[in-house]
Design a protein around this motif. Structure first.
Motif, PDB file in Angstrom:
ATOM      1  N   SER A  22      56.755  -2.485   6.058  1.00 21.45           N
ATOM      2  CA  SER A  22      55.289  -2.335   6.283  1.00 21.45           C
ATOM      3  C   SER A  22      54.745  -3.938   5.531  1.00 21.45           C
ATOM      4  O   SER A  22      55.240  -4.589   4.874  1.00 21.45           O
ATOM      5  N   TYR A  23      53.618  -4.096   6.200  1.00 25.14           N
ATOM      6  CA  TYR A  23      52.913  -5.389   6.104  1.00 25.14           C
ATOM      7  C   TYR A  23      51.882  -5.219   4.671  1.00 25.14           C
ATOM      8  O   TYR A  23      51.285  -4.305   4.507  1.00 25.14           O
ATOM      9  N   GLN A  24      52.102  -6.321   4.035  1.00 27.40           N
ATOM     10  CA  GLN A  24      51.164  -6.364   2.694  1.00 27.40           C
ATOM     11  C   GLN A  24      49.831  -6.967   3.069  1.00 27.40           C
ATOM     12  O   GLN A  24      48.823  -6.872   2.197  1.00 27.40           O
ATOM     13  N   ASP A  54      50.564 -11.410   7.041  1.00 22.41           N
ATOM     14  CA  ASP A  54      51.971 -11.085   7.234  1.00 22.41           C
ATOM     15  C   ASP A  54      52.063 -10.646   8.780  1.00 22.41           C
ATOM     16  O   ASP A  54      52.575 -10.744   9.764  1.00 22.41           O
ATOM     17  N   VAL A  55      51.129  -9.699   9.046  1.00 19.34           N
ATOM     18  CA  VAL A  55      50.899  -9.346  10.887  1.00 19.34           C
ATOM     19  C   VAL A  55      50.542 -10.593  11.372  1.00 19.34           C
ATOM     20  O   VAL A  55      51.360 -10.670  12.515  1.00 19.34           O
ATOM     21  N   ASP A  81      53.899 -12.611  12.161  1.00 18.08           N
ATOM     22  CA  ASP A  81      54.834 -11.841  13.125  1.00 18.08           C
ATOM     23  C   ASP A  81      54.212 -11.846  14.599  1.00 18.08           C
ATOM     24  O   ASP A  81      55.112 -12.347  15.400  1.00 18.08           O
TER      25      ASP A  81
END
Length: 79
Positions: free
Chosen positions: A1-3, A7-8, A11
């Motif tokens: 999962s993204y923090q 981070d998103v 990716d």
């Protein structure tokens, strides 16, 4: 999962820079004539599956949208 959103974003940048690593070609012509094929082994997910099928039908009609499937490991996200 993204923090975090960074981070998103990282990716998404990887996907844009190397699409063949993350994306595969889907024969949309064939998909639009055969429909969304989902195996019969899903249990207790009728509402969720209906939402996915509705989103697929809207996309075939030319609408844009996004479906996300999330959950912890082992909760049955893959078919």
């Amino acid at each position: 999962s993204y923090q975090s959103m960074s981070d998103v974003r990282s990716d998404l940048r990887l996907m844009l820079d190397n699409p063949s690593t993350f994306l595969r070609d889907v024969d949309t012509t064939k998909l639009s004539t055969t429909g969304l094929l989902i195996e019969k082994t899903m249990f207790g997910r009728n509402v969720e599956l209906s939402s996915i099928k509705d989103a697929y039908q809207r996309s075939v009609s030319g609408e844009c949208g996004l479906v996300t499937i999330t959950g912890t490991s082992g909760t049955g996200k893959s078919l």
